[in-house]
Design an enzyme around this catalytic site. Structure first.
Site, PDB file in Angstrom:
ATOM      1  CE  LYS A  65      -0.408  -5.827  -1.579  1.00 31.26           C
ATOM      2  NZ  LYS A  65      -1.558  -6.656  -1.182  1.00 31.26           N
ATOM      3  CG  ASP A 100      -4.514  -8.440  -3.376  1.00 29.05           C
ATOM      4  OD1 ASP A 100      -3.997  -9.496  -3.799  1.00 29.05           O
ATOM      5  OD2 ASP A 100      -3.908  -7.610  -2.676  1.00 29.05           O
TER       6      ASP A 100
HETATM    7  P1  NAP Z   1      -3.554  -6.134   8.326  1.00 29.81           P
HETATM    8  O1  NAP Z   1      -3.760  -5.006   7.392  1.00 29.81           O
HETATM    9  O2  NAP Z   1      -2.470  -6.054   9.354  1.00 29.81           O
HETATM   10  O3  NAP Z   1      -4.958  -6.413   9.074  1.00 29.81           O
HETATM   11  C1  NAP Z   1      -5.047  -7.385  10.077  1.00 29.81           C
HETATM   12  C2  NAP Z   1      -6.494  -7.589  10.466  1.00 29.81           C
HETATM   13  O4  NAP Z   1      -6.537  -8.698  11.372  1.00 29.81           O
HETATM   14  C3  NAP Z   1      -7.124  -6.407  11.194  1.00 29.81           C
HETATM   15  O5  NAP Z   1      -8.491  -6.342  10.861  1.00 29.81           O
HETATM   16  C4  NAP Z   1      -6.953  -6.805  12.670  1.00 29.81           C
HETATM   17  O6  NAP Z   1      -7.906  -6.236  13.534  1.00 29.81           O
HETATM   18  C5  NAP Z   1      -7.205  -8.291  12.591  1.00 29.81           C
HETATM   19  N1  NAP Z   1      -6.628  -9.029  13.713  1.00 29.81           N
HETATM   20  C6  NAP Z   1      -5.320  -9.264  13.957  1.00 29.81           C
HETATM   21  N2  NAP Z   1      -5.189 -10.001  15.091  1.00 29.81           N
HETATM   22  C7  NAP Z   1      -6.449 -10.221  15.555  1.00 29.81           C
HETATM   23  C8  NAP Z   1      -6.956 -10.920  16.675  1.00 29.81           C
HETATM   24  N3  NAP Z   1      -6.150 -11.558  17.541  1.00 29.81           N
HETATM   25  N4  NAP Z   1      -8.302 -10.976  16.845  1.00 29.81           N
HETATM   26  C9  NAP Z   1      -9.127 -10.361  15.958  1.00 29.81           C
HETATM   27  N5  NAP Z   1      -8.694  -9.674  14.869  1.00 29.81           N
HETATM   28  C10 NAP Z   1      -7.367  -9.608  14.671  1.00 29.81           C
HETATM   29  O7  NAP Z   1      -3.264  -7.495   7.526  1.00 29.81           O
HETATM   30  P2  NAP Z   1      -3.689  -7.854   6.012  1.00 29.81           P
HETATM   31  O8  NAP Z   1      -2.603  -7.432   5.111  1.00 29.81           O
HETATM   32  O9  NAP Z   1      -5.058  -7.358   5.791  1.00 29.81           O
HETATM   33  O10 NAP Z   1      -3.639  -9.459   6.071  1.00 29.81           O
HETATM   34  C11 NAP Z   1      -4.617 -10.205   6.792  1.00 29.81           C
HETATM   35  C12 NAP Z   1      -4.454 -11.683   6.457  1.00 29.81           C
HETATM   36  O11 NAP Z   1      -4.756 -11.874   5.077  1.00 29.81           O
HETATM   37  C13 NAP Z   1      -3.039 -12.207   6.644  1.00 29.81           C
HETATM   38  O12 NAP Z   1      -3.110 -13.522   7.149  1.00 29.81           O
HETATM   39  C14 NAP Z   1      -2.461 -12.222   5.230  1.00 29.81           C
HETATM   40  O13 NAP Z   1      -1.465 -13.221   5.056  1.00 29.81           O
HETATM   41  C15 NAP Z   1      -3.702 -12.581   4.449  1.00 29.81           C
HETATM   42  N6  NAP Z   1      -3.657 -12.148   3.044  1.00 29.81           N
HETATM   43  C16 NAP Z   1      -3.890 -13.105   2.110  1.00 29.81           C
HETATM   44  C17 NAP Z   1      -3.885 -12.754   0.781  1.00 29.81           C
HETATM   45  C18 NAP Z   1      -4.138 -13.837  -0.237  1.00 29.81           C
HETATM   46  O14 NAP Z   1      -3.929 -13.599  -1.436  1.00 29.81           O
HETATM   47  N7  NAP Z   1      -4.616 -15.016   0.169  1.00 29.81           N
HETATM   48  C19 NAP Z   1      -3.672 -11.434   0.375  1.00 29.81           C
HETATM   49  C20 NAP Z   1      -3.446 -10.472   1.374  1.00 29.81           C
HETATM   50  C21 NAP Z   1      -3.439 -10.841   2.711  1.00 29.81           C
HETATM   51  P3  NAP Z   1      -7.647  -4.788  14.207  1.00 29.81           P
HETATM   52  O15 NAP Z   1      -8.005  -3.789  13.151  1.00 29.81           O
HETATM   53  O16 NAP Z   1      -8.543  -4.768  15.367  1.00 29.81           O
HETATM   54  O17 NAP Z   1      -6.187  -4.748  14.586  1.00 29.81           O
END
Ligand code: NAP
Length: 265
Positions: A65, A100
């Site tokens: 991305k 998104d």
């Molecule tokens: P990412 O860039 O890896 O970010 C992960 C986030 O989760 C960070 O803010 C991280 O905090 C936090 N996190 C992870 N484990 C944690 C814990 N145990 N306690 C507290 N915070 C925690 O991931 P992403 O791409 O943004 O995706 C995040 C979620 O959104 C995923 O479940 C993904 O499947 C979903 N998503 C959904 C859509 C949709 O269309 N519905 C689209 C995109 C993503 P830190 O910064 O402290 O590590």
């Protein structure tokens, strides 16, 4: 026949192919949607190859991305998010978009939740949080970003014009809030919530970006508190709807796409 595709690695479990193919079937379009899985370093080259081959449109997912930004002319939203999830080849040069952002806005719209003037809280500061933050700020909400790593919240908040907090601020932030977005992965692997249940209330609309499972602990507890709940499949659906509409210039058959998506989840 028009060929659309998804660029990612891995892409094996993606629900975009059935969702888009359901749209083509519903509208009797001569089109296919396929997946491409190049090496992680080959995102930009894959976009060039797709253009050469006459691919009509590409969705882009992890890990490409950000890299794809250099291979396209990004629009303002994609630039602000710092990521492209949709490439349009219909112009002189490939253009990059981030649906998104509209996906988040359209999900709230579907549930009649006004964003202009809303007090919004986003939990998380990764890719999904960045798209949600741009969506909410652009729609006129006042946004607070709370993240486990406060430094990341600060960086995101500074980029989009929001305020930054640690997770310990959530109970205070939610007192007068109208909108809550979980943009962390918390709730996917285990039945846990990133938000204390007693901070949830009936005046909140809660969108959980997590779509597997569909009913997360956060959404369950939000429903128990009387809040409006919006599962992650709505965000996923509408990013696809907006990509379809950009590529084809036609209204998307939202119900057919939603049914195919939910059948696959
Ligand atoms: P990412 O860039 O890896 O970010 C992960 C986030 O989760 C960070 O803010 C991280 O905090 C936090 N996190 C992870 N484990 C944690 C814990 N145990 N306690 C507290 N915070 C925690 O991931 P992403 O791409 O943004 O995706 C995040 C979620 O959104 C995923 O479940 C993904 O499947 C979903 N998503 C959904 C859509 C949709 O269309 N519905 C689209 C995109 C993503 P830190 O910064 O402290 O590590």
């Amino acid at each position: 026949m028009d060929v659309y595709g998804l660029l990612g690695n891995p892409v094996g479990h993606s629900l975009s192919p059935p969702m888009h193919e359901a749209a083509y079937a519903a509208l009797d379009m001569d089109a296919r949607y396929v997946t491409f899985e190049p090496d992680a370093s080959d995102g930009a080259a894959a976009v060039e190859a797709a253009e050469t081959l006459g691919i009509a449109g590409l969705n882009v997912t992890i890990p490409f991305k950000e890299d794809v930004l250099d291979a396209v002319e990004p629009d303002d939203l994609a630039r602000r998010v710092g990521a492209v999830n949709t490439v349009d080849f219909s112009g002189d040069v490939p253009t990059g978009h981030n649906t998104d952002v509209a996906g988040v806005q359209r999900a709230f719209e579907r549930f009649d939740v006004p964003l202009a003037g809303a007090d919004a809280v986003i939990v998380g500061a990764g890719g999904a949080a960045r798209a949600a933050a741009v969506a909410l700020v652009t729609a006129g909400a006042d946004v607070a970003v709370a993240n486990r790593t406060v430094e990341r919240a600060r960086a995101l908040a500074a980029d989009v014009g929001a305020d930054a907090f640690g997770l310990d601020a959530l109970p205070d932030l939610l007192v007068g809030a109208d909108v809550l977005v979980n943009a962390t992965s918390v709730g996917m692997e285990e039945d846990v919530s990133p938000v204390p249940a007693d901070a949830l209330h009936a005046d909140l609309a809660v969108l959980d970006a997590v779509y597997s499972p569909l009913e997360t602990r956060l959404l369950r507890e939000a429903a128990e508190a009387g809040a409006t709940t919006i599962d992650g499949a709505w965000m996923l659906l509408y990013q696809g709807v907006v990509a379809f509409e950009r590529w084809t210039g036609s209204d998307a058959p939202v119900d057919a796409m939603n049914a195919a998506l939910r059948e696959g989840l």
